[in-house]
Design a protein around this motif. Structure first.
Motif, PDB file in Angstrom:
ATOM      1  N   LEU A 293      25.438  47.413  84.881  1.00 33.78           N
ATOM      2  CA  LEU A 293      24.239  48.261  84.804  1.00 33.78           C
ATOM      3  C   LEU A 293      24.442  49.526  85.632  1.00 33.78           C
ATOM      4  CD1 LEU A 293      21.629  45.403  85.135  1.00 33.78           C
ATOM      5  CD2 LEU A 293      22.578  46.414  83.058  1.00 33.78           C
ATOM      6  N   THR A 294      25.340  50.372  85.152  1.00 33.45           N
ATOM      7  CA  THR A 294      25.767  51.510  85.972  1.00 33.45           C
ATOM      8  C   THR A 294      24.634  52.507  86.250  1.00 33.45           C
ATOM      9  OG1 THR A 294      26.559  52.486  83.919  1.00 33.45           O
ATOM     10  CG2 THR A 294      28.193  51.410  85.309  1.00 33.45           C
ATOM     11  N   GLU A 295      23.762  52.743  85.265  1.00 37.54           N
ATOM     12  CA  GLU A 295      22.677  53.705  85.488  1.00 37.54           C
ATOM     13  C   GLU A 295      21.784  53.224  86.631  1.00 37.54           C
ATOM     14  OE1 GLU A 295      22.899  51.609  82.972  1.00 37.54           O
ATOM     15  OE2 GLU A 295      22.180  52.467  81.074  1.00 37.54           O
TER      16      GLU A 295
ATOM     17  N   ILE B  90      15.204  40.912  79.225  1.00 41.90           N
ATOM     18  CA  ILE B  90      16.115  39.770  79.078  1.00 41.90           C
ATOM     19  C   ILE B  90      17.015  39.949  77.859  1.00 41.90           C
ATOM     20  CG2 ILE B  90      16.172  37.306  78.556  1.00 41.90           C
ATOM     21  CD1 ILE B  90      13.467  37.178  80.190  1.00 41.90           C
ATOM     22  N   ALA B  91      16.408  40.395  76.763  1.00 41.83           N
ATOM     23  CA  ALA B  91      17.189  40.591  75.536  1.00 41.83           C
ATOM     24  C   ALA B  91      18.293  41.610  75.758  1.00 41.83           C
ATOM     25  CB  ALA B  91      16.270  41.032  74.403  1.00 41.83           C
ATOM     26  N   GLU B  92      17.966  42.662  76.511  1.00 44.30           N
ATOM     27  CA  GLU B  92      18.970  43.692  76.727  1.00 44.30           C
ATOM     28  C   GLU B  92      20.122  43.170  77.587  1.00 44.30           C
ATOM     29  OE1 GLU B  92      17.547  47.439  78.082  1.00 44.30           O
ATOM     30  OE2 GLU B  92      19.587  48.203  78.421  1.00 44.30           O
ATOM     31  N   LEU B  93      19.771  42.445  78.653  1.00 45.97           N
ATOM     32  CA  LEU B  93      20.841  41.899  79.505  1.00 45.97           C
ATOM     33  C   LEU B  93      21.702  40.928  78.701  1.00 45.97           C
ATOM     34  CD1 LEU B  93      19.271  41.338  83.011  1.00 45.97           C
ATOM     35  CD2 LEU B  93      20.250  43.382  81.980  1.00 45.97           C
ATOM     36  N   ASP B  94      21.052  40.168  77.853  1.00 47.71           N
ATOM     37  CA  ASP B  94      21.787  39.201  77.046  1.00 47.71           C
ATOM     38  C   ASP B  94      22.801  39.919  76.158  1.00 47.71           C
ATOM     39  OD1 ASP B  94      22.274  36.555  76.290  1.00 47.71           O
ATOM     40  OD2 ASP B  94      21.143  36.859  74.432  1.00 47.71           O
ATOM     41  N   ARG B  95      22.405  41.094  75.694  1.00 47.22           N
ATOM     42  CA  ARG B  95      23.307  41.878  74.858  1.00 47.22           C
ATOM     43  C   ARG B  95      24.425  42.492  75.687  1.00 47.22           C
ATOM     44  NH1 ARG B  95      20.128  45.894  73.448  1.00 47.22           N
ATOM     45  NH2 ARG B  95      18.339  44.516  73.230  1.00 47.22           N
ATOM     46  N   ARG B  96      24.079  42.962  76.885  1.00 45.33           N
ATOM     47  CA  ARG B  96      25.059  43.730  77.645  1.00 45.33           C
ATOM     48  C   ARG B  96      26.024  42.883  78.472  1.00 45.33           C
ATOM     49  NH1 ARG B  96      22.306  49.199  79.930  1.00 45.33           N
ATOM     50  NH2 ARG B  96      24.372  49.323  80.883  1.00 45.33           N
ATOM     51  N   PHE B  97      25.553  41.710  78.921  1.00 43.19           N
ATOM     52  CA  PHE B  97      26.445  40.898  79.754  1.00 43.19           C
ATOM     53  C   PHE B  97      27.461  40.185  78.876  1.00 43.19           C
ATOM     54  CE2 PHE B  97      23.235  40.160  83.439  1.00 43.19           C
ATOM     55  CZ  PHE B  97      23.258  41.507  83.694  1.00 43.19           C
ATOM     56  N   PRO B  98      28.718  40.198  79.308  1.00 45.69           N
ATOM     57  CA  PRO B  98      29.775  39.569  78.504  1.00 45.69           C
ATOM     58  C   PRO B  98      29.438  38.113  78.148  1.00 45.69           C
ATOM     59  CG  PRO B  98      30.707  40.726  80.401  1.00 45.69           C
ATOM     60  CD  PRO B  98      29.221  40.811  80.534  1.00 45.69           C
ATOM     61  N   ARG B  99      28.867  37.394  79.111  1.00 48.26           N
ATOM     62  CA  ARG B  99      28.579  35.996  78.802  1.00 48.26           C
ATOM     63  C   ARG B  99      27.085  35.748  78.552  1.00 48.26           C
ATOM     64  NH1 ARG B  99      31.944  33.626  83.585  1.00 48.26           N
ATOM     65  NH2 ARG B  99      31.839  35.857  84.060  1.00 48.26           N
ATOM     66  N   GLY B 100      26.371  36.815  78.209  1.00 47.87           N
ATOM     67  CA  GLY B 100      24.952  36.662  77.877  1.00 47.87           C
ATOM     68  C   GLY B 100      24.085  36.487  79.106  1.00 47.87           C
ATOM     69  N   PHE B 101      22.809  36.293  78.857  1.00 43.08           N
ATOM     70  CA  PHE B 101      21.863  36.157  79.953  1.00 43.08           C
ATOM     71  C   PHE B 101      20.703  35.290  79.497  1.00 43.08           C
ATOM     72  CE2 PHE B 101      18.084  37.613  82.297  1.00 43.08           C
ATOM     73  CZ  PHE B 101      18.525  37.508  83.602  1.00 43.08           C
TER      74      PHE B 101
END
Lengths: 291, 291
Positions: A257-259, A165-176
């Motif tokens: 999440l291209t990978e 969750i923390a990673e998605l929150d960092r990577r998504f433009p509007r958080g997660f």
DNA sequence: GGCATTCTCTGACCTTAGTCAACGATCTGT
DNA sequence: ACAGATCGTTGACTAAGGTCAGAGAATGCC
């Protein structure tokens, strides 16, 4: 015996080279006036200390034997063993000032020996060696990762889900963000030395059909990417789904999440239309399991 | 301690991974009903047998200890120890039928364990691991090669020179032959496990000047190329030449030896005109040593 | 609250792995 | 033919590393 396998042949050859040459790294623990076993335990305790239980697991020692080794370290004034306040059956081994110094000494010896080993190499070769060993390290560690199925409440699964969750929150433009912790389905956690390094979840998706499942929370620890942990997790989840009677698997993901997307493509997942109202999802996949 | 060295850090990290995971390859020798040390000796003897002397060198064991281990193996009917006909002080350990079977068993155990280790990897990852381990193996072995200065009569130098000659004979369109064995100058032999893996010779070249030397018989074992042994040999020879008072080094070579030529270029050798009447030589190099 | 389980320690015991010095047999160089 | 070195064996000894069962304290689970 089937035809010779180049991987095992290389591995075994390397094993010989290794035990003869690098194996001496352990022997750097000799010459301290302490026997090897004692030094190994002291080194494993580290400057921060460690739980007796963990030492036993990490070093694979008999409880009685370790107990005696710790008594000896305590007697020598290098370590203090005291009960764990959180669970007073457990005990914690903490180095004293002298213990930390002895640990530093072991550390320095090991470093010196490693330097002496690579000293004859040119900078270019040293780089190649570093590259090769790092790759081998990652792959060997990945190969010995331990996958286990757990309920959503499992502490390791929770820890991994939090990192996801923390990673998605960092990577998504509007958080997660999620409403609360997962409570549904089954999780598979991959651990290495007790640390969660990958996660995958499987839930029934009856809304999409009687024999349909959905994959969720696919995550691989950033340092462990590129070692095939993701596809191994995927295969494990698919096998699990098949034994649960699923014939089709769905999953959704985000375009950033291209990978992961590349992995789903490689694993035979086909892109389909949106099948839910997950606001974070942009891409949707499906795969038919050939049971 | 200087800033952290990525090579030693990787090496040491790998060492940890290794002892915890691959290190178990040795333990495959356990569970045979024989102690590890005994099995190791039996494995080292191999299906063909070995000289006691060599076993001691290869395994780094005390003479008394090895003697007892062999007695035990003989008692168990796995090995027969008999005097070496060529030198009756020496003794040879030869496996019996049962010994060969036991060796096979060790071999199979080791192979099984190696397979189990790589089993979770995909074919692609297995290839990467094989590549990485082969590179690491070569470099580690190259790093631990032993260079020593010997007279032209040294058996290892002679053996390496013979391989050098045989290779040139194969590679040169019109073959290669010498009048007799070298008798002049000093040789440097690089050995690994007693086998010569690289050779280099240095002679005074008074005909070209009072402080001029000439390099000859530069050779690296084909399986060891690409690990920097050649340039290490070159550096060693240059240092040796400097202490002998040479200020300039000459060498000649044939156009077909492209790897060697590239190495001389990289090492700062400049092409010069023909300085001798060696019929096999086509290219001539010189380097000024900054003493 | 009681029962099963977990965690560590202790005593008793054992094998393995190794060291060291002395010795006899054999070879090498002169 | 002999001095000196090499090779392996033997006796005497030791530390290291480990196993196993039993016991006591603390905890978890119903």
């Amino acid at each position: 015996m089937p035809a010779e396998d180049p991987t095992t042949a290389t591995l075994r050859r390397f094993n010989r080279t290794y035990t003869q040459r690098i194996g001496a790294l352990d022997e750097s623990f000799l010459g301290t006036g302490r026997p090897l076993g004692i030094s190994r335990v002291l080194y494993e305790i580290g400057p921060q200390g460690a739980a007796v239980r963990d030492l036993r697991d990490r070093l694979g020692l008999d409880a009685g034997y370790l107990s005696r080794v710790l008594a000896r370290l305590e007697e020598d004034g290098l370590v203090a063993v005291r009960p764990d306040p959180a669970d007073r059956r457990r005990r914690l081994a903490v180095p004293t000032e002298a213990g930390r110094a002895a640990w530093q000494d072991l550390e320095a010896r090991s470093e010196r020996l490693a330097r002496r080993l690579v000293a004859p190499l040119t900078a270019r070769q040293r780089d190649r060696l570093t590259q090769a060993l790092a790759t081998a390290d990652l792959l060997v560690r990945a190969a010995t990762v331990h996958l286990r199925e757990v309920p959503p409440t499992d502490p390791a699964a929770r820890a991994a889900a939090d990192r996801y969750i923390a990673e998605l929150d960092r990577r998504f433009p509007r958080g997660f963000a999620l409403d609360g912790p997962d409570t549904e389905g089954t999780f598979v956690v991959a651990t290495s030395d007790g640390e969660p390094v990958a996660l995958g979840g499987l839930r029934d998706a009856p809304e999409a059909g009687p024999d349909v499942g959905e994959l969720k929370r696919m995550w691989v620890h950033p340092e462990w990417r590129g070692a095939g942990l993701g596809s191994r997790m995927l295969r494990h989840l698919e096998a699990m789904a098949a034994t649960r009677g699923h014939r089709r698997l769905l999953l959704d993901t985000n375009g950033t999440l291209t990978e992961a997307i590349a992995m789903y493509d490689r694993a035979g997942y086909r892109r389909i239309d949106r099948y839910n109202d997950n606001p974070y999802a942009e891409l949707f996949f499906s795969k038919d399991l050939d049971v």
